[in-house]
Scaffold this motif. Structure first.
Motif, mmCIF file in Angstrom:
data_model
loop_
_atom_site.group_PDB
_atom_site.id
_atom_site.type_symbol
_atom_site.label_atom_id
_atom_site.label_comp_id
_atom_site.label_asym_id
_atom_site.label_seq_id
_atom_site.Cartn_x
_atom_site.Cartn_y
_atom_site.Cartn_z
ATOM 1 N N HIS A 89 4.268 41.694 -3.859
ATOM 2 C CA HIS A 89 4.863 42.992 -4.174
ATOM 3 C C HIS A 89 6.091 42.797 -5.067
ATOM 4 O O HIS A 89 7.009 42.044 -4.717
ATOM 5 C CB HIS A 89 5.298 43.722 -2.897
ATOM 6 N N LEU A 90 6.114 43.494 -6.183
ATOM 7 C CA LEU A 90 7.235 43.418 -7.116
ATOM 8 C C LEU A 90 7.683 44.819 -7.487
ATOM 9 O O LEU A 90 6.886 45.640 -7.956
ATOM 10 C CB LEU A 90 6.816 42.664 -8.389
ATOM 11 N N GLU A 91 8.966 45.104 -7.262
ATOM 12 C CA GLU A 91 9.558 46.358 -7.715
ATOM 13 C C GLU A 91 10.632 46.023 -8.745
ATOM 14 O O GLU A 91 11.500 45.186 -8.489
ATOM 15 C CB GLU A 91 10.193 47.129 -6.557
ATOM 16 N N TYR A 92 10.576 46.677 -9.884
ATOM 17 C CA TYR A 92 11.549 46.330 -10.908
ATOM 18 C C TYR A 92 11.834 47.528 -11.810
ATOM 19 O O TYR A 92 11.037 48.459 -11.909
ATOM 20 C CB TYR A 92 11.048 45.145 -11.739
ATOM 21 N N SER A 93 13.012 47.486 -12.422
ATOM 22 C CA SER A 93 13.348 48.453 -13.456
ATOM 23 C C SER A 93 12.857 47.883 -14.780
ATOM 24 O O SER A 93 12.613 46.689 -14.906
ATOM 25 C CB SER A 93 14.855 48.694 -13.493
ATOM 26 N N HIS A 94 12.754 48.745 -15.762
ATOM 27 C CA HIS A 94 12.088 48.387 -17.013
ATOM 28 C C HIS A 94 12.511 47.024 -17.535
ATOM 29 O O HIS A 94 13.680 46.692 -17.618
ATOM 30 C CB HIS A 94 12.393 49.441 -18.078
ATOM 31 N N GLY A 95 11.536 46.201 -17.845
ATOM 32 C CA GLY A 95 11.767 44.879 -18.405
ATOM 33 C C GLY A 95 10.453 44.350 -18.944
ATOM 34 O O GLY A 95 9.466 45.064 -18.993
ATOM 35 N N GLY A 96 10.397 43.098 -19.292
ATOM 36 C CA GLY A 96 9.184 42.544 -19.872
ATOM 37 C C GLY A 96 8.388 41.668 -18.936
ATOM 38 O O GLY A 96 7.572 40.871 -19.379
ATOM 39 N N ILE A 97 8.627 41.793 -17.621
ATOM 40 C CA ILE A 97 7.992 40.892 -16.668
ATOM 41 C C ILE A 97 6.479 41.030 -16.682
ATOM 42 O O ILE A 97 5.755 40.054 -16.556
ATOM 43 C CB ILE A 97 8.502 41.170 -15.244
ATOM 44 N N LEU A 98 5.980 42.252 -16.836
ATOM 45 C CA LEU A 98 4.562 42.491 -16.618
ATOM 46 C C LEU A 98 3.706 42.159 -17.832
ATOM 47 O O LEU A 98 2.866 42.937 -18.249
ATOM 48 C CB LEU A 98 4.346 43.934 -16.166
ATOM 49 N N ASP A 99 3.924 41.004 -18.381
ATOM 50 C CA ASP A 99 3.032 40.496 -19.408
ATOM 51 C C ASP A 99 1.811 39.933 -18.687
ATOM 52 O O ASP A 99 1.935 39.104 -17.788
ATOM 53 C CB ASP A 99 3.742 39.394 -20.195
ATOM 54 N N PRO A 144 8.673 29.506 0.141
ATOM 55 C CA PRO A 144 7.207 29.497 0.151
ATOM 56 C C PRO A 144 6.583 30.771 0.695
ATOM 57 O O PRO A 144 5.399 31.036 0.463
ATOM 58 C CB PRO A 144 6.864 28.297 1.047
ATOM 59 N N ARG A 145 7.392 31.585 1.438
ATOM 60 C CA ARG A 145 6.837 32.793 2.049
ATOM 61 C C ARG A 145 7.318 34.078 1.373
ATOM 62 O O ARG A 145 7.097 35.163 1.904
ATOM 63 C CB ARG A 145 7.182 32.833 3.548
ATOM 64 N N LEU A 146 7.957 33.965 0.218
ATOM 65 C CA LEU A 146 8.470 35.152 -0.461
ATOM 66 C C LEU A 146 7.326 36.050 -0.903
ATOM 67 O O LEU A 146 6.507 35.672 -1.740
ATOM 68 C CB LEU A 146 9.316 34.758 -1.667
ATOM 69 N N ARG A 147 7.259 37.256 -0.328
ATOM 70 C CA ARG A 147 6.173 38.190 -0.628
ATOM 71 C C ARG A 147 6.634 39.390 -1.456
ATOM 72 O O ARG A 147 5.871 39.942 -2.230
ATOM 73 C CB ARG A 147 5.533 38.695 0.668
ATOM 74 N N THR A 148 7.901 39.818 -1.255
ATOM 75 C CA THR A 148 8.384 41.038 -1.897
ATOM 76 C C THR A 148 9.667 40.753 -2.669
ATOM 77 O O THR A 148 10.621 40.212 -2.099
ATOM 78 C CB THR A 148 8.650 42.131 -0.841
ATOM 79 N N LEU A 149 9.695 41.131 -3.935
ATOM 80 C CA LEU A 149 10.863 40.918 -4.786
ATOM 81 C C LEU A 149 11.233 42.247 -5.441
ATOM 82 O O LEU A 149 10.381 42.903 -6.058
ATOM 83 C CB LEU A 149 10.546 39.870 -5.857
ATOM 84 N N THR A 150 12.502 42.649 -5.285
ATOM 85 C CA THR A 150 13.010 43.893 -5.864
ATOM 86 C C THR A 150 14.141 43.557 -6.823
ATOM 87 O O THR A 150 15.102 42.877 -6.437
ATOM 88 C CB THR A 150 13.519 44.844 -4.767
ATOM 89 N N LEU A 151 14.045 44.043 -8.059
ATOM 90 C CA LEU A 151 15.013 43.699 -9.097
ATOM 91 C C LEU A 151 15.518 44.960 -9.783
ATOM 92 O O LEU A 151 14.724 45.821 -10.148
ATOM 93 C CB LEU A 151 14.360 42.799 -10.155
ATOM 94 N N ASP A 152 16.844 45.044 -9.951
ATOM 95 C CA ASP A 152 17.353 46.143 -10.770
ATOM 96 C C ASP A 152 17.188 45.750 -12.238
ATOM 97 O O ASP A 152 16.650 44.691 -12.569
ATOM 98 C CB ASP A 152 18.797 46.494 -10.399
ATOM 99 N N HIS A 153 17.646 46.615 -13.138
ATOM 100 C CA HIS A 153 17.387 46.421 -14.565
ATOM 101 C C HIS A 153 17.910 45.070 -15.064
ATOM 102 O O HIS A 153 17.193 44.326 -15.744
ATOM 103 C CB HIS A 153 18.029 47.559 -15.362
ATOM 104 N N LYS A 154 19.134 44.740 -14.709
ATOM 105 C CA LYS A 154 19.736 43.503 -15.212
ATOM 106 C C LYS A 154 19.068 42.268 -14.613
ATOM 107 O O LYS A 154 18.801 41.281 -15.304
ATOM 108 C CB LYS A 154 21.239 43.503 -14.918
ATOM 109 N N ALA A 155 18.799 42.322 -13.308
ATOM 110 C CA ALA A 155 18.137 41.186 -12.664
ATOM 111 C C ALA A 155 16.727 40.998 -13.204
ATOM 112 O O ALA A 155 16.246 39.869 -13.358
ATOM 113 C CB ALA A 155 18.112 41.385 -11.152
ATOM 114 N N ALA A 156 16.035 42.112 -13.509
ATOM 115 C CA ALA A 156 14.679 42.021 -14.064
ATOM 116 C C ALA A 156 14.696 41.319 -15.418
ATOM 117 O O ALA A 156 13.827 40.489 -15.723
ATOM 118 C CB ALA A 156 14.073 43.419 -14.196
ATOM 119 N N PHE A 157 15.679 41.638 -16.223
ATOM 120 C CA PHE A 157 15.801 40.998 -17.541
ATOM 121 C C PHE A 157 15.998 39.494 -17.375
ATOM 122 O O PHE A 157 15.373 38.687 -18.071
ATOM 123 C CB PHE A 157 16.972 41.612 -18.317
ATOM 124 N N CYS A 158 16.868 39.106 -16.429
ATOM 125 C CA CYS A 158 17.135 37.680 -16.199
ATOM 126 C C CYS A 158 15.909 36.967 -15.646
ATOM 127 O O CYS A 158 15.627 35.817 -15.998
ATOM 128 C CB CYS A 158 18.307 37.510 -15.237
#
Length: 276
Positions: free
Chosen positions: A159-169, A127-141
């Motif tokens: 806060h979201l940090e990610y490598s290229h993926g389609g999350i930001l729709d 419930p308190r997750l504020r920051t998520l960091t994903l590498d390319h493969k994790a971002a895809f998943c």
């Protein structure tokens, strides 16, 4: 016979805590050996940040498994979880089990794609997750997971940090990530063409950070992108260049030295006159 003066326990605890916090890497192990009461005070600092990777030792994992769920849920704040092909099966099972017990996480970093389908269903329990960091493969998943669970919402994620993926729709952001206000994109060359559209369609974004490695070069925003941005949009975009370090090393700097890329980005924004 004169007795040695004693400080009030609350003050003594505060002194030891501040000493450990000043330089955890150098002083914490030594301070834990001072006395049993000091060990009890400072032990939670050992588990505030957990790194669960293929290199994690059996001793470390079994020691963590012995901790109660209540201890881990109130102590662990930051977790790095890495999965790789060929990773020992027991390490992954231990890591996943610990992930389910650390429901107080505020900062989560995920690397690799192996077994990630097992991880993402656990994340909504934080419930308190504020920051998520994903590498390319994790971002895809993660993108695939959001797509498969359209009713799932991450209400606290800012806060979201990610490598290229389609999350930001834009539709996904507004419906499933309603609190998301800061986004950092690695390898932003893939992202630049959609930047103006994203800023227009997701007004909740306060800051979009384009992160380049030291081997990449940039002078300014891509002219086609820059021309499409309004002056207000430009104030929301920051570009930073950082050394191309392994994610685990960056995570250690963030958790041990409070040197997060978000802080670097805000410092850069202040230098550019983009924030106060």
């Amino acid at each position: 016979m004169r007795r040695s003066p004693h400080l009030p326990p609350e003050l003594e605890q505060r002194i030891f805590f501040q000493a450990a916090e000043a330089d955890r890497r150098k002083t914490l192990d030594a301070l834990l050996l001072v006395a049993r009461r000091v060990h009890e005070w400072l032990e939670p600092l050992l588990y505030r940040s957990l790194s669960l990777t293929p290199s994690s030792s059996f001793h470390k994992m079994t020691n963590l498994m012995q901790k109660s769920a209540s201890f881990l849920s109130t102590t662990v704040v930051s977790v790095l979880l890495e999965s790789t092909t060929g990773m020992d099966d027991w390490k992954w099972k231990y890591g996943l089990f610990l992930l389910k017990k650390t429901v107080g996480i505020q900062d989560l970093t995920l690397m690799g794609v192996t077994f990630m389908d097992d991880v993402f269903p656990v994340i909504p329990s934080y419930p308190r997750l504020r920051t998520l960091t994903l590498d390319h493969k994790a971002a895809f998943c993660f993108d695939k997971f959001l797509h498969g669970h359209p009713g799932l919402v991450f209400p606290a994620l800012t806060h979201l940090e990610y490598s290229h993926g389609g999350i930001l729709d834009p539709k996904k952001v507004q419906s499933q990530l309603p609190a998301l206000s800061h986004v950092m994109v690695n390898f932003p060359f893939y992202f630049s063409s959609s930047l103006s559209t994203l800023l227009r369609d997701v007004p909740q974004f306060e800051r979009v950070v384009l992160k380049y490695t030291s081997q990449e070069k940039f002078d300014d925003l891509n002219p086609h992108v820059g021309n499409a941005l309004t002056p207000d949009d430009r104030r929301r975009v920051v570009q930073i260049v950082v050394a191309d370090e392994p994610t685990e090393e960056l995570w250690k700097k963030k958790t041990r030295e409070n040197l997060s890329l978000w802080k670097i980005a805000e410092d850069e924004a202040k230098r550019d006159g983009l924030s106060e």
